[in-house]
Design an enzyme around this catalytic site. Structure first.
Site, PDB file in Angstrom:
ATOM      1  N   SER A   1       0.847  -1.192   0.000  1.00 10.59           N
ATOM      2  CA  SER A   1       0.000   0.000   0.000  1.00 10.59           C
ATOM      3  C   SER A   1       0.879   1.238   0.000  1.00 10.59           C
ATOM      4  CB  SER A   1      -0.886   0.024   1.245  1.00 10.59           C
ATOM      5  OG  SER A   1      -0.139   0.429   2.391  1.00 10.59           O
ATOM      6  N   ASP A   2       0.392   2.322  -0.604  1.00  7.06           N
ATOM      7  CA  ASP A   2       1.069   3.596  -0.375  1.00  7.06           C
ATOM      8  C   ASP A   2       0.873   3.953   1.095  1.00  7.06           C
ATOM      9  OD1 ASP A   2       2.510   5.903  -0.795  1.00  7.06           O
ATOM     10  OD2 ASP A   2       1.435   6.455  -2.617  1.00  7.06           O
ATOM     11  N   CYS A   3       1.645   4.899   1.565  1.00  8.76           N
ATOM     12  CA  CYS A   3       1.765   5.082   3.011  1.00  8.76           C
ATOM     13  C   CYS A   3       0.520   5.716   3.628  1.00  8.76           C
ATOM     14  CB  CYS A   3       3.017   5.894   3.300  1.00  8.76           C
ATOM     15  SG  CYS A   3       4.486   4.973   2.762  1.00  8.76           S
TER      16      CYS A   3
ATOM     17  N   ALA B   1      -2.391   4.729   3.020  1.00  8.97           N
ATOM     18  CA  ALA B   1      -3.488   4.723   2.047  1.00  8.97           C
ATOM     19  C   ALA B   1      -4.658   3.868   2.513  1.00  8.97           C
ATOM     20  CB  ALA B   1      -2.986   4.216   0.691  1.00  8.97           C
TER      21      ALA B   1
END
Length: 697
Positions: A237-239, A241
């Site tokens: 995952s993006d941070c 997200a």
């Protein structure tokens, strides 16, 4: 070690873990498991253009500058340096039992999103606006970073999957609605290439939703990755997200529902803290232990592929390779290749024997920040443009300097009147034989919103114009009547109409890295010829573009634009004069070989970039403008004639239907072979018309 061997070892190790231990390993900051001899590991590291955020490292030009080089070999060599310095730092930090963030071997790079709109603040992290160029450079980066040794040298990550390209302020809640045609034709090719050609080890999901599905929990995107493309690595995952699922996207109601949705859809690693709630989600029946085990096995497969539990061929890489002379020389050469000369009335290259005093003016003249871009490491010495020219000239030429103005504020000293350095700039210009004017932006004005690297400033641009104070500075310097070379340091399209009308030469340096000043001096004074090409379109104005939140490609980038550009994609001058003499096409298996004869008809040795564009003449659903399908960087000495061959892949002869299906359609094609696009604006700027080849297959 093969992936199958690594997976079996991972399965055997994970089988010994408790449910709590397995769940803990799905966080970016995975704790150690002492009873199994497993040390802590932090998955979060950055290596966009050099090992980032962990102290001293070789800092290359920002990604957009590397794209301007159109040089896959240079991108490969940069990635090799990143992997080598990354291993050196990992070896040294591990020996000190320092397993903190930015000290591992899993680099969350490259960013292969498409730079679809010049307003997007993160566009300079990308390889530009063309799917083919992004794909070729991205594949080169991943292959070199991961290496071909017994174990993986470092792990690359393709991000941000998919369609992410602004607006930054809405990314945590935005739904990017994209047609099937635009997805397949524009937004997906780079990701597909990194998976299918380069075997990229990781893919990171974007913050936004795409067609209603959060990218970090998208069944549609996961089917593409794992079923259609055969992706075998891990998904990140993006941070923070996943937290957006229940706080911003409103697709779940609770934190445990968000954790479950991400994990069940295929997100193995959480950059953030939502997976702290996995055990609770499991207790509530939202996820199974089997799902947690699946992701843990994928993550440990990567760790085994990296050789983190055994002695490897990379363990002996010493810390002293960091910023070695060889690496610094490569960073300087990369910067030299990245500079794009947009205008030259003959003033360049400068002759230092004819100059007694040179004025270096502007807020980016002595700026370290403007060298670095974002997601950068720390050079042991930043060579600014001012310092690079001073070092180059020594005592032979007097150098006068003035900041001229702040980057965007109306004064440089708090207690001063507005434009407090403008008079000084005028004085310097009047007392100089030639002026180098250094303007532009830096990561505080364009970048990732809320990024820790820019102290919670930055974001998207609202305009293509430079800040008003810099426009005032340009006008003041122009009124002095001295010869002026304008150097732009920025990561995106800037309106250069005033500079083009009023200055003798204009060159964009992007964010050129720690050696930027050395490279700039060598190019300005003719030790090396500029040879970069624009990887993005410089538009006349924002008015011709669709709304920033509109993700359709109509009217965007050189492939779809209808109006002439200020400076087109693929354009860039040199001190030489490389001319295409002949070109013809011939069948080569399923591909086409373009054979080219060229000659440097100028008086200076130079690199240049031969570019091949293709136009489908019969398929109605083809991209409206000729699109890049092959390129090659070539060096030609003054007067030298060369023959080269470029391969056009089968994909160039396909079109994408409205339903997103890619098919072969139409048998009549036209190739354009030159050192620029075949559009009228490029022809007017270069004075050269690319050679046309009509081709039927």
């Amino acid at each position: 070690m093969t992936r199958e061997e690594a997976r079996k070892r991972a399965e055997a190790l994970v089988e010994q873990m408790t449910l709590e231990e397995k769940a803990s390993q799905l966080r970016y900051d995975a704790p150690g498991i002492p009873r199994l001899g497993i040390p802590a590991y932090n998955w979060w590291n950055e290596g966009l253009h050099g090992v980032a955020r962990a102290g001293q490292a070789t800092v290359f030009p920002q990604a957009i500058g590397m794209a301007a080089s159109f040089d896959t070999e240079m991108v490969s060599r940069m990635a090799e340096v990143i992997a080598t310095e990354g291993r050196a730092k990992y070896n040294a930090y591990s020996a000190e039992n320092d397993r903190d963030i930015y000290k591992g071997l899993t680099f969350w790079s490259p960013n292969v999103n498409l730079f679809r709109d010049p307003r997007w603040g993160r566009g300079h992290e990308t390889y530009g606006e063309d799917p083919y160029l992004i794909s070729r450079l991205g594949v080169a980066f991943v292959k070199a970073l991961q290496g071909n040794g017994e174990v993986m040298k470092a792990a690359a990550c393709a991000k941000h999957f998919a369609v992410h390209s602004g607006p930054e302020e809405l990314r945590h809640e935005f739904d990017a609605v994209v047609s099937p045609k635009d997805m397949e034709e524009t937004y997906l090719p780079a990701f597909e290439a990194l998976v299918t050609e380069a075997d990229v080890e990781a893919v990171m999901g974007a913050y936004n939703r795409t067609n209603g599905e959060p990218c970090c929990a998208s069944p549609s995107l996961q089917r593409l990755l794992r079923e259609d493309w055969g992706f075998q690595g891990h998904f990140i995952s993006d941070c923070w997200a996943i937290r957006d699922f229940h706080e911003r996207h409103m697709v779940t109601k609770t934190v445990q529902e968000s954790a479950a949705l991400a994990l069940n859809t295929g997100c193995d690693l959480n950059c953030g803290n939502t997976y702290l709630h996995l055990l609770r989600a499991c207790k509530e029946g939202l996820v199974t232990e089997e799902a947690i085990t699946r992701s843990a096995v994928r993550l440990y497969t990567t760790r085994y592929l990296l050789g983190l539990f055994e002695n490897t061929e990379y363990d002996a890489i010493p810390y002293t390779v960091v910023e070695s002379e060889e690496h610094l020389a490569l960073a300087r050469k990369a910067a030299e290749e990245s500079f794009v000369l947009l205008k030259n009335n003959g003033i360049l290259p400068l002759n230092k024997r004819e100059i007694k005093t040179i004025g270096i003016i502007g807020p980016n003249a002595d700026s370290r920040v403007a060298l670095a871009g974002n997601y950068h490491g720390t050079p042991s010495r930043y060579v600014t443009i001012l310092e690079g020219i001073q070092d180059y000239l020594g005592d032979e030429v007097r150098v006068l300097t003035s900041i001229g103005c702040d980057l965007y504020r109306d004064r440089t000293e708090h207690l001063a009147l507005t434009m407090d350095r403008l008079a000084e700039a005028k004085i310097v210009a009047k007392n100089s034989d030639v002026v180098i004017l250094c303007v532009g932006l830096d990561e505080t004005l364009e970048g990732e919103e809320g990024d820790t690297g820019n102290s919670y400033s930055s974001g998207d641009k609202e305009s293509l114009l430079l800040p008003e104070v810099q426009m005032d500075l340009m006008k003041t310097v122009a009124e002095c009547g001295k010869p002026v070379v304008l150097l732009l340091m920025a990561g995106s399209d800037i309106d250069l109409s005033y500079a083009a009308e009023n200055f003798d030469a204009v060159m964009t340096l992007w964010y050129p890295g720690g050696q930027g000043g050395k490279a700039a001096a060598r190019v300005l004074f003719g030790d090396v010829s500029p040879s970069g090409k624009l990887p993005v379109t410089f538009y006349q104005s924002l008015e011709e573009l669709p709304d920033f939140e509109d993700y359709s490609m109509k009217g965007r980038t050189y492939r779809y634009m209808e109006n002439p550009a200020q400076y087109p994609f693929g354009y860039g001058l040199s001190y030489g004069n490389v001319t295409i003499l002949e070109a013809f096409a011939e069948e080569a298996d399923q591909e086409v070989c373009i054979r080219v004869k060229l000659r440097n008809e100028g008086f200076a040795d130079t690199d240049d970039v031969v570019q091949v564009y293709v136009k489908n003449l019969t398929a109605q659903e083809a991209v409206p403008n000729p699109e890049l399908c092959a390129f090659a960087r070539v060096h030609a000495a003054a007067g030298e004639e060369k023959e080269i061959s470029l391969i056009v892949a089968e994909r160039a002869f396909t079109v994408v239907k409205e339903n997103g299906k890619r098919i072969r359609q139409g048998g009549d094609f036209r190739f354009y072979v030159g050192c620029s696009q075949p559009d009228p604006r490029s022809i007017a700027l270069t004075g050269k018309t690319p050679i046309c080849i009509d081709y039927h297959r």
